[in-house]
Design an enzyme around this catalytic site. Structure first.
Site, PDB file in Angstrom:
ATOM      1  N   ASP A 179       1.703   4.012   2.821  1.00 40.64           N
ATOM      2  CA  ASP A 179       0.665   4.840   2.195  1.00 40.64           C
ATOM      3  C   ASP A 179       1.280   5.996   1.373  1.00 40.64           C
ATOM      4  OD1 ASP A 179      -1.968   5.380   1.527  1.00 40.64           O
ATOM      5  OD2 ASP A 179      -2.541   6.174   3.480  1.00 40.64           O
ATOM      6  N   GLU A 194     -11.237   3.293   5.750  1.00 36.53           N
ATOM      7  CA  GLU A 194     -10.204   4.203   6.279  1.00 36.53           C
ATOM      8  C   GLU A 194     -10.958   5.279   7.070  1.00 36.53           C
ATOM      9  OE1 GLU A 194      -8.188   6.509   3.264  1.00 36.53           O
ATOM     10  OE2 GLU A 194      -6.559   7.123   4.611  1.00 36.53           O
ATOM     11  N   HIS A 247       1.284   4.762  -2.427  1.00 38.31           N
ATOM     12  CA  HIS A 247       0.927   5.610  -3.580  1.00 38.31           C
ATOM     13  C   HIS A 247       2.217   6.272  -4.032  1.00 38.31           C
ATOM     14  CE1 HIS A 247      -3.422   5.337  -2.598  1.00 38.31           C
ATOM     15  NE2 HIS A 247      -2.953   5.189  -1.375  1.00 38.31           N
ATOM     16  N   HIS A 283      -9.469   0.799  -1.445  1.00 37.92           N
ATOM     17  CA  HIS A 283      -9.469   1.452  -0.142  1.00 37.92           C
ATOM     18  C   HIS A 283     -10.900   1.353   0.406  1.00 37.92           C
ATOM     19  CE1 HIS A 283      -5.686   3.125  -1.434  1.00 37.92           C
ATOM     20  NE2 HIS A 283      -5.596   3.969  -0.434  1.00 37.92           N
ATOM     21  N   HIS A 285       0.868  -1.199   0.000  1.00 35.75           N
ATOM     22  CA  HIS A 285       0.000   0.000   0.000  1.00 35.75           C
ATOM     23  C   HIS A 285       0.891   1.230   0.000  1.00 35.75           C
ATOM     24  CE1 HIS A 285      -3.856   2.041   1.782  1.00 35.75           C
ATOM     25  NE2 HIS A 285      -3.165   2.888   1.029  1.00 35.75           N
TER      26      HIS A 285
END
Ligand code: ADE
Ligand code: ZN
Length: 336
Positions: A277, A199, A18, A196, A16
């Site tokens: 992330d 969250e 980005h 996702h 995970h």
């Protein structure tokens, strides 16, 4: 072995990440200057000082602004190589990188420019650093499903160059059900699917991601803890959660790391992994996430080995690729 050295030595997969979220302010400024792109901040220091987020959207506004510095193939290559160097130093053996094509195509940057740069970095990382990788295209959920279909159409001539699709951006008000048709098409095309969910959004979004999108992993998923039936299902089906502890604290999902529910999820038998992330925005790459979480939640060495093992097992690689990493993991675990 001291904790940090032990965590670094464990072979880990990062699932995970980005890639646009690994754009450090120094590189953002260098690229913006190189490309003649204006940024909303006067300096690197002012940029870092602006990273005081109150929720997901307050982060996304800055993240999209920063991504505007990325224009050319070499920019995407440089960005991803900087990440791979950090990942290799942290003991990451395999990374599955999310990228957001719509963030770039909306500014006139071609899909293939993004893909060419990232893919060249993936090949270079394998050759020079021994880090394996895959690319996962994420659809932006604040945009329409038609927009996602248009992005898929752009990707289709190059489909073998990506491994899967995901769903990211503003979660509240944009449930997985909005993307049921495009995900069905992606599955037909043989792509892996993740999303996702949970969250900031409610447990219902995790159910939708499982039942309507038929995802193989849930990204974040921490709000599953509010729903005992969902927890039982995740544990029973072995659905991995790609949890990002430092991100959750920065975006105020949990007030402090010691309040994080990662240990609760893990001890309920859920296949939890630890990931970074958007490390340039949230204050730590994957090793820092392992280290701070281990300390804040007092995770045992066995639990930390289990989390790293989960990351290797949850990755989209073949058993043949995974086997040597698992063997090394068990050797490190035994020697500690
Ligand atoms: N895009 C980049 N980081 C994200 C996150 N943590 N949640 C949703 N979308 C994102
Ligand atoms: Zn994310």
């Amino acid at each position: 072995m001291e904790l940090e050295a032990f965590l670094r030595a464990l072979p880990k997969a990062e699932l995970h990440l980005h890639i646009e979220g690994s754009l450090e302010p120094e590189m953002m400024f260098a690229l913006a200057q190189r490309n003649g792109v204006p940024l909303p901040w006067p300096s690197v220091e002012a940029t870092r000082a602006a990273y005081a987020f109150t929720d997901l959207q307050s982060f996304l506004d800055l993240y999209y602004a920063g991504a505007a510095a990325l224009i050319h193939e070499a920019d995407f290559f440089d960005l991803a190589m900087a990440y791979f160097h950090r990942a290799a130093a942290d003991g990451v053996v395999h990374a599955e990188l999310f990228f957001d094509p719509q963030t770039h195509t909306a500014r006139g940057v071609a899909y293939t420019t993004v893909l060419d740069g990232l893919e060249r970095a993936c090949r270079t990382a394998q050759a020079d650093l021994g880090v394996s990788s895959r690319l996962i295209l994420c659809f932006l959920r604040h945009l329409s499903e038609d927009d996602a279909f248009a992005t898929l159409a752009e990707a289709e001539p190059h489909l073998s160059r990506i491994h899967g699709v995901g769903l990211d951006s503003s979660e509240q008000g944009h449930p997985p059900s909005k993307f049921a048709r495009v995900f069905a098409r992606c599955r037909e095309l043989g792509l892996h699917v993740v999303a996702h969910a949970g969250e900031e959004g409610p447990p219902a979004y995790i159910w939708e991601a499982l039942d309507l999108l038929k995802v193989e992993r849930i990204d974040h998923g921490v709000r599953a803890a509010e729903d005992a039936d969902l927890m039982a299902r995740l544990a029973k089906e072995g659905t991995p959660l790609t949890v990002c502890p430092l991100s959750n604290v920065k975006l105020c999902v949990f007030k402090q790391l010691k309040d994080h529910n990662l240990a609760q999820l893990l001890r309920a038998g859920i296949k939890v992994t630890i990931n970074s992330d958007d490390p340039a925005y949230f204050g730590g790459y994957v090793l820092q996430n392992y280290l701070e979480t281990a300390q804040a939640l007092q995770l045992s060495r066995d639990e930390l080995v289990q989390i790293a093992r989960n990351s290797l097992e949850a990755s989209f690689v073949s058993d043949a690729e995974r086997a040597p990493w698992l063997a090394r993991l068990e050797a490190v675990a035994a020697s500690a």
